[in-house]
Design an enzyme around this catalytic site. Structure first.
Site, PDB file in Angstrom:
ATOM      1  N   GLU A 126     -24.402  -8.484  58.572  1.00 59.00           N
ATOM      2  CA  GLU A 126     -24.369  -8.166  57.407  1.00 59.00           C
ATOM      3  C   GLU A 126     -24.903  -6.156  57.283  1.00 59.00           C
ATOM      4  OE1 GLU A 126     -24.301  -8.246  52.451  1.00 59.00           O
ATOM      5  OE2 GLU A 126     -23.987  -9.861  53.055  1.00 59.00           O
ATOM      6  N   THR A 166     -26.424  -8.701  49.919  1.00 62.33           N
ATOM      7  CA  THR A 166     -25.227  -9.065  49.043  1.00 62.33           C
ATOM      8  C   THR A 166     -26.123 -11.152  48.908  1.00 62.33           C
ATOM      9  OG1 THR A 166     -23.661 -10.299  49.964  1.00 62.33           O
ATOM     10  CG2 THR A 166     -23.640  -8.017  49.682  1.00 62.33           C
ATOM     11  N   ASN A 212     -28.898 -16.651  52.369  1.00 66.10           N
ATOM     12  CA  ASN A 212     -28.976 -17.177  51.133  1.00 66.10           C
ATOM     13  C   ASN A 212     -29.049 -18.722  51.157  1.00 66.10           C
ATOM     14  OD1 ASN A 212     -25.872 -19.309  50.221  1.00 66.10           O
ATOM     15  ND2 ASN A 212     -25.858 -17.775  51.923  1.00 66.10           N
ATOM     16  N   SER A 245     -21.956 -20.949  52.073  1.00 66.46           N
ATOM     17  CA  SER A 245     -20.418 -21.138  52.348  1.00 66.46           C
ATOM     18  C   SER A 245     -20.432 -22.593  52.767  1.00 66.46           C
ATOM     19  CB  SER A 245     -20.314 -20.584  53.715  1.00 66.46           C
ATOM     20  OG  SER A 245     -21.107 -20.172  54.857  1.00 66.46           O
TER      21      SER A 245
END
Length: 318
Positions: free
Chosen positions: A101, A170, A236, A300
């Site tokens: 990302e 993010t 994350n 996810s």
């Protein structure tokens, strides 16, 4: 034919299922010879974290059908860094330079004409060094060496840190991003007397933020043990592990199969980056008592993997 750039999510079970469906993988780090075999009749799926602009240009030139699944939160970051570039503001990107990302975001930070500037800052130690340089306390050569591979072509810290705008990968830890923002803002204010040369926009992924907030609430309970379910390459999910292990014995697992018995778990060590067998001492000590188990998962992670983990623990505890 259907192609997928990289892994659509950081979960080996889901990626295995995609492979069984005949979906072929394309590398995301560089446009190598794998892309030569694509033709206009093929479909190429763009993953949630996006791809650099050079990839999109190459795919469009080939005339393939593109299915873009880039996350909306990621696109918000891209819009922000493009605006920074148009305004002549250097993007300070809180993220890991080698992450998919962040690589995609950095390409957008170059702007429409490729003249934009960016610097990727990974952690608070990086932020401290950046702030020292903003305040005139850094060494140019040492700075460029530390951040090698983390800045735009032609980046000059003596010129390009005059006006800075914060953006982020993010999936970073929300509290760390907030601390970094404050550090850079304080350094700019100390240097200039005001914050006119500092810009910020909150771009933490909603799903990531929800999980971090929920985990902090969960940790208010006196838990005996914590399981975090998700892919070992997931940024994350790793941050959830970092949060949890500050409060309670924590095991980072990909699936229920990692829980081998009431006493042993094959868990991922985020420091050594290896899976190793760990003893579940809190569980063993509470065999005859009630046990408070906390479970969370990456943004996810499919719900069925979370459910399987719950059932596995319940089965072992009878």
């Amino acid at each position: 034919r259907i192609f997928l750039i990289g892994d659509i999510i950081h979960n080996p079970e889901v990626n295995r299922q995609l492979e069984e469906m005949g979906i072929q993988k394309l590398p995301w780090k560089q446009l190598d010879s794998s892309y030569d075999r694509i033709n206009p009749d093929d479909v190429v799926i763009i993953p949630a974290f996006g791809v650099p602009t050079s990839f999109m240009e190459a795919l469009e030139e080939k005339g393939v059908q593109i299915v873009d699944t880039t996350c909306g939160d990621v696109m918000k970051v891209w819009k922000r860094v493009k605006n920074y570039a148009a305004m002549g503001i250097t993007s300070i990107i809180h993220g890991k330079a080698t992450h998919e990302e962040t690589s995609a975001t950095a390409s957008r930070a170059l702007g429409e004409r490729g003249r934009g500037k960016y610097l990727v800052v990974y952690d608070l130690e990086d932020a401290r060094i950046l702030c020292d340089y903003i305040l005139g306390r850094g060494d140019r050569e040492a700075f460029l060496k530390r951040f090698e591979g983390c800045y735009s072509p032609g980046f000059d810290p003596d010129r390009d840190l005059e006006e800075v705008g914060i953006a982020n990968q993010t999936t970073m830890l929300k509290t760390e991003t907030q601390t970094l923002q404050k550090m850079v803002k304080d350094a700019v204010v100390q240097r200039d007397g005001d914050d006119d040369n500092f810009y910020v926009f909150d771009t933490i992924c909603g799903a990531t933020q929800d999980r971090q907030d929920a985990l902090y609430e969960l940790l208010k309970n006196s838990l005996d043990v914590m399981f975090v379910v998700g892919g070992y390459n997931s940024s994350n999910t790793t941050h959830l592990v970092d949060i949890a292990r500050e409060h309670v014995p924590t095991y980072f697992i990909e699936s229920a199969e990692c829980i081998k018995s009431i006493q042993y778990v094959d868990a991922f060590d985020t420091k050594t980056r290896e899976v190793r067998r760990m003893t579940t001492e809190p569980v063993v000590q509470n065999l005859g008592k009630s046990l408070k188990v906390g479970i969370t998962a990456g943004a996810s992670c499919p719900a069925n993997l979370i459910e399987a983990t719950i059932l596995r623990i319940a089965d072992l505890r009878k």
